[in-house]
Design an enzyme around this catalytic site. Structure first.
Site, PDB file in Angstrom:
ATOM      1  N   ARG A   1      -6.950  20.215  23.078  1.00  0.00           N
ATOM      2  CA  ARG A   1      -5.625  20.105  23.686  1.00  0.00           C
ATOM      3  C   ARG A   1      -5.257  18.628  23.730  1.00  0.00           C
ATOM      4  O   ARG A   1      -6.036  17.806  24.193  1.00  0.00           O
ATOM      5  CB  ARG A   1      -5.603  20.695  25.095  1.00  0.00           C
ATOM      6  CG  ARG A   1      -5.819  22.205  25.149  1.00  0.00           C
ATOM      7  CD  ARG A   1      -5.994  22.660  26.593  1.00  0.00           C
ATOM      8  NE  ARG A   1      -6.060  24.103  26.715  1.00  0.00           N
ATOM      9  CZ  ARG A   1      -7.171  24.819  26.542  1.00  0.00           C
ATOM     10  NH1 ARG A   1      -8.312  24.199  26.251  1.00  0.00           N
ATOM     11  NH2 ARG A   1      -7.166  26.130  26.667  1.00  0.00           N
TER      12      ARG A   1
ATOM     13  N   ALA B   1      -4.764  11.362  21.905  1.00  0.00           N
ATOM     14  CA  ALA B   1      -4.523  11.602  23.328  1.00  0.00           C
ATOM     15  C   ALA B   1      -4.971  12.994  23.769  1.00  0.00           C
ATOM     16  O   ALA B   1      -4.180  13.822  24.213  1.00  0.00           O
ATOM     17  CB  ALA B   1      -3.033  11.411  23.651  1.00  0.00           C
TER      18      ALA B   1
ATOM     19  N   ASN C   1      -4.908   8.694   2.035  1.00  0.00           N
ATOM     20  CA  ASN C   1      -5.210   8.071   3.332  1.00  0.00           C
ATOM     21  C   ASN C   1      -5.616   9.093   4.391  1.00  0.00           C
ATOM     22  O   ASN C   1      -6.729   9.066   4.877  1.00  0.00           O
ATOM     23  CB  ASN C   1      -4.006   7.276   3.839  1.00  0.00           C
ATOM     24  CG  ASN C   1      -4.063   5.818   3.457  1.00  0.00           C
ATOM     25  OD1 ASN C   1      -4.974   5.393   2.754  1.00  0.00           O
ATOM     26  ND2 ASN C   1      -3.092   5.052   3.907  1.00  0.00           N
TER      27      ASN C   1
ATOM     28  N   LYS D   1      -7.698   3.939  12.304  1.00  0.00           N
ATOM     29  CA  LYS D   1      -8.118   2.740  13.048  1.00  0.00           C
ATOM     30  C   LYS D   1      -7.290   2.576  14.312  1.00  0.00           C
ATOM     31  O   LYS D   1      -7.819   2.213  15.373  1.00  0.00           O
ATOM     32  CB  LYS D   1      -7.999   1.494  12.174  1.00  0.00           C
ATOM     33  CG  LYS D   1      -8.462   0.214  12.862  1.00  0.00           C
ATOM     34  CD  LYS D   1      -8.355  -0.984  11.940  1.00  0.00           C
ATOM     35  CE  LYS D   1      -8.861  -2.255  12.621  1.00  0.00           C
ATOM     36  NZ  LYS D   1      -8.083  -2.604  13.827  1.00  0.00           N
TER      37      LYS D   1
ATOM     38  N   ASP E   1       0.822  -1.208   0.000  1.00  0.00           N
ATOM     39  CA  ASP E   1       0.000   0.000   0.000  1.00  0.00           C
ATOM     40  C   ASP E   1       0.859   1.262   0.000  1.00  0.00           C
ATOM     41  O   ASP E   1       0.498   2.279  -0.601  1.00  0.00           O
ATOM     42  CB  ASP E   1      -0.926   0.001   1.212  1.00  0.00           C
ATOM     43  CG  ASP E   1      -2.132  -0.916   1.020  1.00  0.00           C
ATOM     44  OD1 ASP E   1      -2.323  -1.417  -0.103  1.00  0.00           O
ATOM     45  OD2 ASP E   1      -2.873  -1.130   2.002  1.00  0.00           O
ATOM     46  N   GLY E   2       2.000   1.216   0.685  1.00  0.00           N
ATOM     47  CA  GLY E   2       2.894   2.370   0.708  1.00  0.00           C
ATOM     48  C   GLY E   2       3.435   2.706  -0.670  1.00  0.00           C
ATOM     49  O   GLY E   2       3.594   3.883  -1.027  1.00  0.00           O
TER      50      GLY E   2
ATOM     51  N   ALA F   1      -6.275   2.769   8.179  1.00  0.00           N
ATOM     52  CA  ALA F   1      -4.855   2.993   8.459  1.00  0.00           C
ATOM     53  C   ALA F   1      -4.686   3.609   9.859  1.00  0.00           C
ATOM     54  O   ALA F   1      -5.127   3.032  10.851  1.00  0.00           O
ATOM     55  CB  ALA F   1      -4.250   3.868   7.365  1.00  0.00           C
ATOM     56  N   TYR F   2      -4.054   4.773   9.945  1.00  0.00           N
ATOM     57  CA  TYR F   2      -3.761   5.392  11.242  1.00  0.00           C
ATOM     58  C   TYR F   2      -5.038   5.669  12.031  1.00  0.00           C
ATOM     59  O   TYR F   2      -5.084   5.541  13.258  1.00  0.00           O
ATOM     60  CB  TYR F   2      -2.974   6.674  11.009  1.00  0.00           C
ATOM     61  CG  TYR F   2      -2.338   7.268  12.239  1.00  0.00           C
ATOM     62  CD1 TYR F   2      -1.980   6.477  13.330  1.00  0.00           C
ATOM     63  CD2 TYR F   2      -2.075   8.632  12.319  1.00  0.00           C
ATOM     64  CE1 TYR F   2      -1.388   7.021  14.455  1.00  0.00           C
ATOM     65  CE2 TYR F   2      -1.477   9.188  13.434  1.00  0.00           C
ATOM     66  CZ  TYR F   2      -1.135   8.388  14.500  1.00  0.00           C
ATOM     67  OH  TYR F   2      -0.549   8.923  15.617  1.00  0.00           O
TER      68      TYR F   2
ATOM     69  N   ASP G   1      -2.223  15.511  21.906  1.00  0.00           N
ATOM     70  CA  ASP G   1      -1.037  15.221  21.087  1.00  0.00           C
ATOM     71  C   ASP G   1      -1.206  15.639  19.635  1.00  0.00           C
ATOM     72  O   ASP G   1      -0.236  15.944  18.956  1.00  0.00           O
ATOM     73  CB  ASP G   1      -0.712  13.723  21.140  1.00  0.00           C
ATOM     74  CG  ASP G   1      -0.091  13.325  22.463  1.00  0.00           C
ATOM     75  OD1 ASP G   1       0.156  14.219  23.301  1.00  0.00           O
ATOM     76  OD2 ASP G   1       0.155  12.118  22.670  1.00  0.00           O
TER      77      ASP G   1
END
Length: 263
Positions: free
Chosen positions: A147, A184, A121, A164, A45-46, A161-162, A149
């Site tokens: 507020r 976060a 993506n 999920k 995929d990359g 991807a990320y 990360d």
């Protein structure tokens, strides 16, 4: 028909690329890396993400197909053993196309400068080092002061991807929308965020406005760059779409099952 083949660069992928070019030489196919009509990505995929960005200025003229030389992917769903079969299908034009939504990211800087990016993506935003604090504006109305990360905005196909990994929902690529997920977030008696992913339709926009730091680490798919003096970051469902060649039925939910449950 004009075609191009991209490779992950490992020996297995490079050998298969040369083998496929040899197959195509027996037919009326022209190898053209500048203006291909179909792009075959060999790797994962990359590798296909990299091919998408290489040819994103030709999205209305190019169709993508992926061969995986590692694990099954959401974009690379052909096996190396099927390469010759794939060549015949392309030569004979025996395929349909599937259109997937894309994400448009507009970054505005001081001095009325701006840059626009397309993502297949997702796009993520993080602080360059200090606290990450931004006002989240939906359709020109203030929604929350975030507020934490960072934040991730994904396409429907990118939700596997990320997004999920951040606890976001999986969305079928036929849905023209985008999804905002938190990284976060800080939630206590003083600070509050919605604490849940947000799915927004194509006629909505989301704007992130810096509260303190104006330097951000912003990613567009696999590319991450430090952007300085950022005044706002706007996300929209792009007008453009990416086209994938479909030679056989391989439903999205079956891909999800094979990738995350069992193959």
């Amino acid at each position: 028909m004009k075609y191009a083949i991209t490779s992950r660069g490992d020996e297995k992928s490079d050998v298969l690329r040369l083998k496929m070019i040899g197959y195509f030489d027996d037919f009326d196919m022209e190898y053209d890396e500048a203006e291909p009509e179909i792009v075959i990505s060999i790797g994962g995929d990359g590798t296909l993400l990299a091919a998408f960005h290489e040819y994103q200025r030709r999205l209305d003229k190019v169709t993508f197909v992926g061969i995986h030389t590692g694990h099954l992917g959401f974009y690379a769903d052909w096996r190396p053993s099927e390469a010759e079969k794939l060549v015949f299908a392309i030569v004979e034009g025996k395929y349909d196309t599937a259109a997937y939504p894309l994400l448009k990211t507009t970054i505005k800087y001081g001095g009325n400068k701006e840059k626009i990016y397309l993502a297949l993506n997702e796009s993520t935003v993080k602080s360059s080092g200090g606290p990450f604090v931004v006002d989240v504006v939906i359709n020109d109305s203030h929604f929350e002061r975030f507020r934490g990360d960072g934040l991730c905005m994904s396409t429907p196909s990118g939700t596997t991807a990320y997004n999920k990994a951040l606890g976001g929902a999986l969305m079928h690529p036929s849905i023209e929308a985008m999804q905002l997920t938190e990284m976060a977030s800080i939630n206590n008696r003083v600070y509050r965020t919605i604490g849940s992913p947000l799915i927004l339709p194509k006629h909505h926009s989301v704007t992130l406005k810096p509260v303190n730091d104006k330097d951000f680490q912003i990613s567009i798919d696999h590319l991450s760059i430090l952007h300085r003096d950022v005044h706002e970051i706007r996300y929209d469902v792009a007008h453009q779409k990416v086209m994938f060649a479909r030679f056989r039925s391989f439903p999205f939910w079956r891909r999800v099952h094979d990738s995350f449950i069992e193959e």
